[in-house]
Design a protein around this motif. Structure first.
Motif, mmCIF file in Angstrom:
data_model
loop_
_atom_site.group_PDB
_atom_site.id
_atom_site.type_symbol
_atom_site.label_atom_id
_atom_site.label_comp_id
_atom_site.label_asym_id
_atom_site.label_seq_id
_atom_site.Cartn_x
_atom_site.Cartn_y
_atom_site.Cartn_z
ATOM 1 N N LYS A 1 -21.733 35.824 -70.097
ATOM 2 C CA LYS A 1 -22.327 34.492 -70.007
ATOM 3 C C LYS A 1 -23.426 34.408 -68.949
ATOM 4 C CE LYS A 1 -18.241 32.306 -71.901
ATOM 5 N NZ LYS A 1 -17.104 31.421 -71.661
ATOM 6 N N THR A 2 -24.118 35.519 -68.757
ATOM 7 C CA THR A 2 -25.239 35.513 -67.801
ATOM 8 C C THR A 2 -26.499 35.944 -68.529
ATOM 9 O OG1 THR A 2 -23.757 36.080 -65.985
ATOM 10 C CG2 THR A 2 -26.095 36.532 -65.651
ATOM 11 N N ILE A 3 -27.486 35.058 -68.543
ATOM 12 C CA ILE A 3 -28.722 35.399 -69.258
ATOM 13 C C ILE A 3 -29.948 34.987 -68.427
ATOM 14 C CG2 ILE A 3 -28.773 33.206 -70.576
ATOM 15 C CD1 ILE A 3 -29.939 34.941 -72.938
ATOM 16 N N VAL A 4 -30.943 35.881 -68.433
ATOM 17 C CA VAL A 4 -32.249 35.537 -67.854
ATOM 18 C C VAL A 4 -33.199 35.469 -69.038
ATOM 19 C CG1 VAL A 4 -34.088 36.249 -66.294
ATOM 20 C CG2 VAL A 4 -31.709 36.807 -65.735
ATOM 21 N N PHE A 5 -33.826 34.340 -69.218
ATOM 22 C CA PHE A 5 -34.662 34.161 -70.402
ATOM 23 C C PHE A 5 -36.141 34.143 -70.039
ATOM 24 C CE2 PHE A 5 -36.788 30.989 -73.250
ATOM 25 C CZ PHE A 5 -36.963 31.879 -74.311
ATOM 26 N N TYR B 1 -29.528 36.384 -57.753
ATOM 27 C CA TYR B 1 -29.172 35.005 -57.382
ATOM 28 C C TYR B 1 -27.921 34.576 -58.159
ATOM 29 C CZ TYR B 1 -29.582 29.925 -56.919
ATOM 30 O OH TYR B 1 -29.327 28.595 -56.661
ATOM 31 N N MET B 2 -27.921 34.845 -59.457
ATOM 32 C CA MET B 2 -26.772 34.432 -60.281
ATOM 33 C C MET B 2 -25.523 35.215 -59.890
ATOM 34 S SD MET B 2 -28.188 33.387 -63.980
ATOM 35 C CE MET B 2 -29.069 34.834 -64.466
ATOM 36 N N ASN B 3 -25.711 36.492 -59.591
ATOM 37 C CA ASN B 3 -24.550 37.301 -59.212
ATOM 38 C C ASN B 3 -23.964 36.876 -57.868
ATOM 39 O OD1 ASN B 3 -24.742 38.770 -61.536
ATOM 40 N ND2 ASN B 3 -25.909 40.457 -60.619
ATOM 41 N N SER B 4 -24.801 36.209 -57.062
ATOM 42 C CA SER B 4 -24.308 35.829 -55.732
ATOM 43 C C SER B 4 -23.513 34.518 -55.767
ATOM 44 C CB SER B 4 -25.488 35.693 -54.767
ATOM 45 O OG SER B 4 -26.224 34.531 -55.112
ATOM 46 N N LEU B 5 -23.520 33.848 -56.919
ATOM 47 C CA LEU B 5 -22.797 32.574 -56.997
ATOM 48 C C LEU B 5 -21.290 32.825 -56.997
ATOM 49 C CD1 LEU B 5 -24.939 30.889 -59.824
ATOM 50 C CD2 LEU B 5 -25.061 30.435 -57.358
ATOM 51 N N GLU B 6 -20.562 31.841 -56.534
ATOM 52 C CA GLU B 6 -19.093 31.934 -56.587
ATOM 53 C C GLU B 6 -18.665 32.161 -58.032
ATOM 54 O OE1 GLU B 6 -16.799 31.553 -54.035
ATOM 55 O OE2 GLU B 6 -18.548 31.674 -52.702
ATOM 56 N N SER B 7 -17.565 32.842 -58.239
ATOM 57 C CA SER B 7 -17.225 33.292 -59.589
ATOM 58 C C SER B 7 -17.095 32.156 -60.609
ATOM 59 C CB SER B 7 -15.961 34.145 -59.569
ATOM 60 O OG SER B 7 -14.929 33.362 -59.078
ATOM 61 N N ASP B 8 -16.671 30.951 -60.178
ATOM 62 C CA ASP B 8 -16.505 29.887 -61.181
ATOM 63 C C ASP B 8 -17.710 28.952 -61.268
ATOM 64 O OD1 ASP B 8 -16.125 29.030 -58.640
ATOM 65 O OD2 ASP B 8 -14.484 27.642 -59.115
ATOM 66 N N VAL B 9 -18.808 29.328 -60.636
ATOM 67 C CA VAL B 9 -19.987 28.441 -60.634
ATOM 68 C C VAL B 9 -20.955 28.822 -61.745
ATOM 69 C CG1 VAL B 9 -21.993 27.682 -59.277
ATOM 70 C CG2 VAL B 9 -19.783 28.032 -58.165
ATOM 71 N N ASP C 1 -28.057 23.472 -73.523
ATOM 72 C CA ASP C 1 -26.945 22.806 -74.219
ATOM 73 C C ASP C 1 -25.681 23.664 -74.210
ATOM 74 O OD1 ASP C 1 -28.470 20.599 -74.680
ATOM 75 O OD2 ASP C 1 -29.116 21.201 -76.686
ATOM 76 N N LEU C 2 -25.889 24.960 -74.352
ATOM 77 C CA LEU C 2 -24.741 25.874 -74.319
ATOM 78 C C LEU C 2 -24.060 25.786 -72.957
ATOM 79 C CD1 LEU C 2 -23.204 28.144 -75.792
ATOM 80 C CD2 LEU C 2 -24.892 29.757 -74.909
ATOM 81 N N GLN C 3 -24.883 25.742 -71.918
ATOM 82 C CA GLN C 3 -24.342 25.686 -70.555
ATOM 83 C C GLN C 3 -23.612 24.373 -70.324
ATOM 84 O OE1 GLN C 3 -24.958 24.222 -67.375
ATOM 85 N NE2 GLN C 3 -23.667 25.784 -66.384
ATOM 86 N N LYS C 4 -24.138 23.314 -70.934
ATOM 87 C CA LYS C 4 -23.461 22.010 -70.796
ATOM 88 C C LYS C 4 -22.105 22.050 -71.474
ATOM 89 C CE LYS C 4 -27.009 18.539 -70.590
ATOM 90 N NZ LYS C 4 -27.886 17.911 -71.543
ATOM 91 N N TRP D 1 -21.307 29.252 -68.152
ATOM 92 C CA TRP D 1 -22.541 29.982 -68.469
ATOM 93 C C TRP D 1 -23.525 29.926 -67.300
ATOM 94 C CZ3 TRP D 1 -25.042 32.885 -72.183
ATOM 95 C CH2 TRP D 1 -24.285 33.180 -73.319
ATOM 96 N N ARG D 2 -24.312 31.005 -67.196
ATOM 97 C CA ARG D 2 -25.381 31.024 -66.192
ATOM 98 C C ARG D 2 -26.685 31.384 -66.901
ATOM 99 N NH1 ARG D 2 -22.229 34.443 -61.497
ATOM 100 N NH2 ARG D 2 -20.837 32.726 -60.901
ATOM 101 N N GLY D 3 -27.608 30.467 -66.875
ATOM 102 C CA GLY D 3 -28.892 30.727 -67.530
ATOM 103 C C GLY D 3 -30.035 30.563 -66.544
ATOM 104 N N ALA D 4 -30.815 31.608 -66.369
ATOM 105 C CA ALA D 4 -32.013 31.513 -65.520
ATOM 106 C C ALA D 4 -33.216 31.493 -66.445
ATOM 107 C CB ALA D 4 -32.087 32.703 -64.585
ATOM 108 N N ILE D 5 -33.986 30.433 -66.386
ATOM 109 C CA ILE D 5 -35.164 30.298 -67.247
ATOM 110 C C ILE D 5 -36.382 30.644 -66.403
ATOM 111 C CG2 ILE D 5 -36.487 28.668 -68.687
ATOM 112 C CD1 ILE D 5 -33.517 29.115 -69.595
ATOM 113 N N LEU D 6 -37.041 31.717 -66.748
ATOM 114 C CA LEU D 6 -38.207 32.119 -65.962
ATOM 115 C C LEU D 6 -39.465 31.801 -66.746
ATOM 116 C CD1 LEU D 6 -36.917 35.533 -64.517
ATOM 117 C CD2 LEU D 6 -36.647 33.215 -63.605
ATOM 118 N N ARG D 7 -40.270 30.916 -66.187
ATOM 119 C CA ARG D 7 -41.505 30.523 -66.877
ATOM 120 C C ARG D 7 -42.662 31.318 -66.288
ATOM 121 N NH1 ARG D 7 -39.993 24.123 -66.652
ATOM 122 N NH2 ARG D 7 -38.630 24.116 -68.491
#
Ligand code: NAD
Length: 686
Positions: free
Chosen positions: A121-125, A256-264, A169-172, A177-183
């Motif tokens: 559930k970790t994606i960088v888009f 950054y996402m990997n550094s978050l607490e496990s349930d965040v 929406d998936l994250q909601k 889920w962890r989604g990083a949107i890189l523009r």
């Protein structure tokens, strides 16, 4: 499933994906690259491997193929996904919107579904500044912040907008889920190594690839769309970011996402740009400077939809991801110019093609057969042992080799065509000493070590090749990282084998050294090629006429074939023509230089060591080398049915046999960290 964890990179063979795979590997990640190669080439992956000295798992699949994608996620311990794959040409997207929606959105849905199924559930888009549309429609939105309202103006941009919202929406629905949107703003440049870069298969859509093609002469001139904007030179302002900086932004997001607490969980957008705008003419000038060329251009009318200024506000990425772009537009132009001049047609290489060597059901990319073809000479090489599998001159086969890959792995294979290393020929008692320390090696021949032991270079897959075409020759470069301790040899060693092929010759260059990270600081290296030549169409070499450059050879013990240290002369003069008959056998090390024992002989002139012909045809083979010796072997011990003894002869240019164990010869082969072993060897046909 292996416990090793992986990052899946979709679109990993593409422009930005390939640079990011390199950065991921430099940061210690294991990578699985997925790409259907619709806008890229497998060469990018081979080049990445060459660059990082590591193999990369690659799957040629379409992201919309749920079954195959799911299979990958079931087979590996996947940690997260960087999702690059997409069709990306704005103009094209207005012509074939269905294809864009299908590929980009359906591909992303399939990916997210498979990830969900496998609980990844970790994606960088890879999103784009295109989602903002014309940010100048608002006041105070330049530089563009992430909260600028989205209003993409073309189907491509709309697919990005939809996918961002899909992830949102998936994250909601599932906050784990962890989604990083890189523009991204405008990615430019290429890898500083010149090995990977953007390879637009059609007319380039972006300014810099287009300029590069103008500079190299593939396009006549640049069209500048409008010079009546309110910028310092009248051309529009954009935010150009070096692709390596951009790639590093993905590592920052992942970390950054990997550094978050496990349930965040997380859904967050970040701009990846420099925050500094450059006009079209700024870029033209920077690229003219980098290439040393005046670049012809024509000013034409404004393009529909173009606006004055689209520069990023990258402060959120700086603050939260601790990431900023550090490379300049000038650096990007220099890197792009290096990439363009060294690869004028991107990854397409004239006179060259490859196919998979072993015919297994799944394509095994690490095991390929590469063919370079000129009108008179055609040569095939394999990654396995960086070996020469086939040589055909004027239609006539000249070396002994196998069509079936499996045969090369047989214990009876007498190293047909292989690169021989880390140590060619014999080492007495399978041991040697360096600075008082004894190293015990694999003993694979009557108590000695022959050709480097059981898992020597001939049994390893070389990475690459980096394949290039020049005006009248092609080059193929293979590389191997031989582990510290392999076959008992101390030190991790990197060996480059470069083949240069033209219409009538094959040159081989060897370069080998101990890596910086090697735990041991010294080792023994001696390299050669073990092709078995046969100039006739007979199954035996008898009848072959040869002339050697030297009558002098190392005196050896007939049982062990190890040299005593004495150099003696042959009874028969071999420097005059000699005809091979069944009672004339050789397996001797001839000496061409008794005084120059340089470790790197590449600066020396190539000297002829053998000239060979056969009365059944007019083909002549001349062998030249920079090395002080060569083993001449008439193939009497070949025993690999149906190939019989004396099916081919070898001229193995190299160092003295067992030099590491002779005090006065050892400097030919003893390599310390920081030193380079090098040699050249050439086969010329006429
Ligand atoms: P690219 O075309 O070089 O790379 C995309 C890769 O995805 C290609 O290798 C292609 O073969 C592959 N691919 C496409 N559809 C696929 C499918 N259905 N299955 C498997 N593989 C597929 O493009 P790039 O410039 O590297 O762009 C990477 C990402 O960044 C894209 O999502 C693009 O939209 C986005 N982006 C690019 C730019 C830019 O200017 N290059 C700007 C903003 C955003």
């Amino acid at each position: 499933m292996s416990s090793k964890s992986y990052i899946v990179v979709t679109g990993g063979a593409g422009y930005i994906g390939s640079h990011t795979v390199v950065e991921l590997i430099y940061h210690g990640y294991n990578v699985i690259a997925i790409d259907n190669l619709c806008n890229s080439s497998y060469e990018a992956i081979a080049r990445i491997e060459f660059l990082v000295r590591k193999s990369v798992l690659f799957y040629n699949i379409d992201l919309r193929d749920e079954k195959q994608l799911s299979h990958i996620f079931s087979s590996y311990n996947v940690q997260g996904v960087l999702h690059f794959s997409a069709l990306k040409a704005v103009g094209e997207s207005t012509k074939i919107p269905l294809d864009y929606y299908d590929n980009n959105i359906y591909g992303s849905i399939t990916l997210l579904r498979v990830m969900n199924k496998h609980n990844i559930k970790t994606i960088v888009f890879s999103s784009s500044a295109t989602v903002y549309g014309d940010a100048t429609r608002f006041e105070n939105m330049i530089p563009i912040p992430e909260n600028c309202p989205n209003e993409p103006t073309n189907p491509y941009g709309k697919t990005k907008y939809v996918i961002e919202n899909l992830i949102k929406d998936l994250q909601k629905s599932d906050p784990t889920w962890r989604g990083a949107i890189l523009r991204y703003f405008n990615p430019i440049g290429a890898h500083p190594s010149g090995l990977i870069g953007e390879d637009p298969l059609n007319v380039p859509n972006n300014l810099l690839p287009f300029l590069a093609q103008v500079a190299i002469g593939r396009r006549e001139k640049l069209y500048v769309f409008g010079n009546d904007y309110e910028s310092h030179d009248g051309t529009p302002i954009r935010d150009y970011i070096h692709v390596v900086d951009l790639a590093k932004g993905h590592i920052a997001a992942l970390e950054y996402m990997n550094s978050l607490e496990s349930d965040v969980g997380l859904y967050r957008e970040w701009n990846l740009g420099t925050g500094k705008g450059s006009t079209v003419f700024d870029i033209v000038n920077a690229f003219s400077q980098a290439s040393g060329k005046e670049l012809p251009y024509e000013i034409v009318g404004r393009r529909d939809g173009d606006v004055l200024n689209l520069t990023a506000d990258p402060s959120r990425a700086k603050k939260e991801l601790n990431w900023i772009a550090t490379m300049t537009v000038e650096q990007a132009c220099r890197d792009l110019w290096k990439w363009t001049t060294e690869n004028p047609f991107g990854f397409r290489v004239d006179n060259y093609h490859w196919k998979v060597f072993n015919k297994s059901q799944t394509v095994d990319y690490k095991n390929r057969l590469h063919t370079v073809k000129f009108p008179d000479l055609q040569v095939s090489f394999a990654n396995y042992g960086a070996l020469i599998q086939d040589v055909q001159y004027k239609g006539q086969p000249l070396v002994v080799g196998f069509q079936e890959f499996q045969a090369y792995t047989s214990d009876s294979n007498p190293l047909f065509g292989s690169t021989v290393g880390r140590y060619a020929n014999r080492i007495s008692n399978g041991s040697f000493q360096i600075e008082g320390k004894t190293y015990e090696l694999d003993k694979n021949q009557s108590g000695s070590t022959l050709h480097g032991g059981n898992n020597a270079y001939n049994r390893q897959y070389f990475l690459g090749p980096v394949s290039k075409h020049y005006q009248d020759y092609n080059t193929l470069e293979f590389i191997l990282l031989d582990e510290d301790g392999n076959n008992g040899f101390p030190a991790e060693v990197e060996t480059l084998v470069k083949y240069t092929v033209n219409n009538n010759s094959i040159e081989i260059e060897y370069q080998s050294s101990i890596t910086e990270n090697s735990p041991n600081d010294a080792t023994a290296i001696s390299l050669t090629n073990h092709s078995y030549w046969n100039l006739s169409s007979n199954k035996t070499i008898d009848g072959t006429v040869f002339r050697l450059a030297s009558d002098k050879y190392l005196k050896t013990d007939p049982k062990t074939q190890l040299p005593s240290g004495e150099i003696i002369s042959s009874n028969e003069p071999l420097t005059k023509s000699v005809k091979l008959s069944p009672d004339v056998s050789f397996d001797n090390c001839f000496v061409v230089d008794e005084s120059d024992f340089s470790l790197d002989t590449r600066k020396r002139e190539l000297k002829q060591i053998a000239e060979v012909s056969h009365p059944s045809n007019s083909i002549k083979l001349s062998v030249t080398s920079t090395d002080p010796a060569f083993q001449f072997y008439t193939g009497d011990n070949i025993s690999m049915d149906p190939i019989k003894p004396r099916a081919g002869f070898c001229v193995e240019a190299g160092r003295y046999v067992n030099a590491i164990n002779h005090a006065s010869w050892s400097k030919q082969v003893l390599v310390h960290k920081g030193e380079v072993y090098g040699s050249k060897l050439k086969f010329t046909f006429s």
